[in-house]
Scaffold this motif. Structure first.
Motif, short mmCIF file in Angstrom:
data_model
loop_
_atom_site.label_atom_id
_atom_site.label_comp_id
_atom_site.label_asym_id
_atom_site.label_seq_id
_atom_site.Cartn_x
_atom_site.Cartn_y
_atom_site.Cartn_z
N THR A 17 0.81 -1.22 0.00
CA THR A 17 0.00 0.00 0.00
C THR A 17 0.84 1.27 0.00
O THR A 17 0.30 2.35 0.12
CB THR A 17 -0.97 0.02 1.21
N GLY A 18 2.15 1.13 -0.15
CA GLY A 18 3.03 2.29 -0.23
C GLY A 18 3.46 2.55 -1.66
O GLY A 18 3.27 1.70 -2.54
N VAL A 19 4.03 3.72 -1.90
CA VAL A 19 4.57 4.06 -3.22
C VAL A 19 5.94 4.68 -2.99
O VAL A 19 6.12 5.51 -2.08
CB VAL A 19 3.66 5.04 -3.98
N VAL A 40 6.90 8.09 -1.54
CA VAL A 40 5.86 8.96 -2.10
C VAL A 40 4.60 8.85 -1.24
O VAL A 40 3.96 9.84 -0.90
CB VAL A 40 5.52 8.58 -3.56
N LYS A 41 4.24 7.62 -0.87
CA LYS A 41 3.03 7.36 -0.06
C LYS A 41 3.38 6.33 1.01
O LYS A 41 3.89 5.25 0.69
CB LYS A 41 1.91 6.83 -0.95
N HIS A 42 3.11 6.68 2.25
CA HIS A 42 3.37 5.75 3.36
C HIS A 42 2.34 4.63 3.34
O HIS A 42 1.17 4.86 3.03
CB HIS A 42 3.31 6.50 4.70
N ARG A 63 5.44 -0.58 8.25
CA ARG A 63 6.56 0.34 8.07
C ARG A 63 6.74 0.65 6.59
O ARG A 63 6.46 -0.18 5.74
CB ARG A 63 7.86 -0.31 8.56
N ALA A 64 7.29 1.82 6.32
CA ALA A 64 7.71 2.15 4.96
C ALA A 64 8.98 1.34 4.68
O ALA A 64 9.74 1.01 5.60
CB ALA A 64 8.00 3.64 4.84
N ILE A 115 -3.45 6.18 13.55
CA ILE A 115 -2.62 7.28 14.02
C ILE A 115 -1.72 6.81 15.16
O ILE A 115 -0.53 7.17 15.22
CB ILE A 115 -3.49 8.49 14.44
N GLU A 116 -2.26 6.00 16.07
CA GLU A 116 -1.43 5.43 17.15
C GLU A 116 -0.25 4.67 16.58
O GLU A 116 0.89 4.80 17.05
CB GLU A 116 -2.26 4.49 18.04
N LYS A 117 -0.52 3.83 15.58
CA LYS A 117 0.55 3.05 14.95
C LYS A 117 1.57 3.97 14.28
O LYS A 117 2.78 3.74 14.38
CB LYS A 117 -0.02 2.06 13.92
N LEU A 118 1.09 5.00 13.60
CA LEU A 118 2.00 5.94 12.94
C LEU A 118 2.86 6.69 13.95
O LEU A 118 4.05 6.93 13.71
CB LEU A 118 1.23 6.93 12.08
N ASN A 119 2.28 7.03 15.09
CA ASN A 119 3.05 7.72 16.13
C ASN A 119 4.17 6.83 16.65
O ASN A 119 5.28 7.31 16.90
CB ASN A 119 2.14 8.17 17.27
N GLN A 120 3.90 5.53 16.79
CA GLN A 120 4.95 4.59 17.22
C GLN A 120 6.04 4.50 16.15
O GLN A 120 7.23 4.52 16.46
CB GLN A 120 4.36 3.21 17.48
N LEU A 121 5.62 4.40 14.89
CA LEU A 121 6.59 4.32 13.79
C LEU A 121 7.44 5.59 13.72
O LEU A 121 8.64 5.53 13.48
CB LEU A 121 5.87 4.10 12.47
#
Length: 126
Positions: A17-19, A40-42, A63-64, A115-121
């Protein structure tokens, strides 16, 4: 028919799902091996088979791909990239911020967990 790209070409390549923007480092019968240079896209967080659901057995943290990480991408998905290549770190920051902004706007339970997951990442990335 898609354009046949060459080793060393700079491309835009989706992975899951990333670019990403990357360089072709090898050509295989069905895939290009692409070395990541920028995001380009996370990738989207959560269970891809239960889109936007939180009551799933495992809510995945995605993760990216890392800078210089290499991955096989189907030839039909890879397109030549024209333009300036941003730094990996700057592009990751922008992609993460863009996804977080979209999730805040969404406001659903899935978005809040994402958002919680992204904050951890983010803590791990930077």
């Amino acid at each position: 028919m898609t354009e046949e790209l060459q080793m060393g070409d700079i491309v835009r390549a989706p992975y899951k799902t990333g670019v990403y923007i990357g360089e072709i480092t090898n050509i295989r019968p069905e895939h290009y091996l692409v070395k990541v240079m920028a995001v380009v896209k996370h990738p989207t967080q959560g269970d891809l088979h239960s889109h936007k659901q939180v009551n799933v057995p495992l809510f995945h943290e995605r993760r990216a791909l890392a800078e210089r990480e290499q991955t096989n991408i189907p030839k039909a998905m890879v397109k030549k990239f024209e333009g300036e290549i941003p730094s990996y770190k700057d592009s990751l920051r922008e992609a993460l911020d863009r996804l977080r902004s979209d999730l805040v706007e969404d406001g659903s339970e899935w978005a809040l967990l994402s958002i919680e997951k992204l904050n951890q990442l983010e803590k791990e990335y930077f």
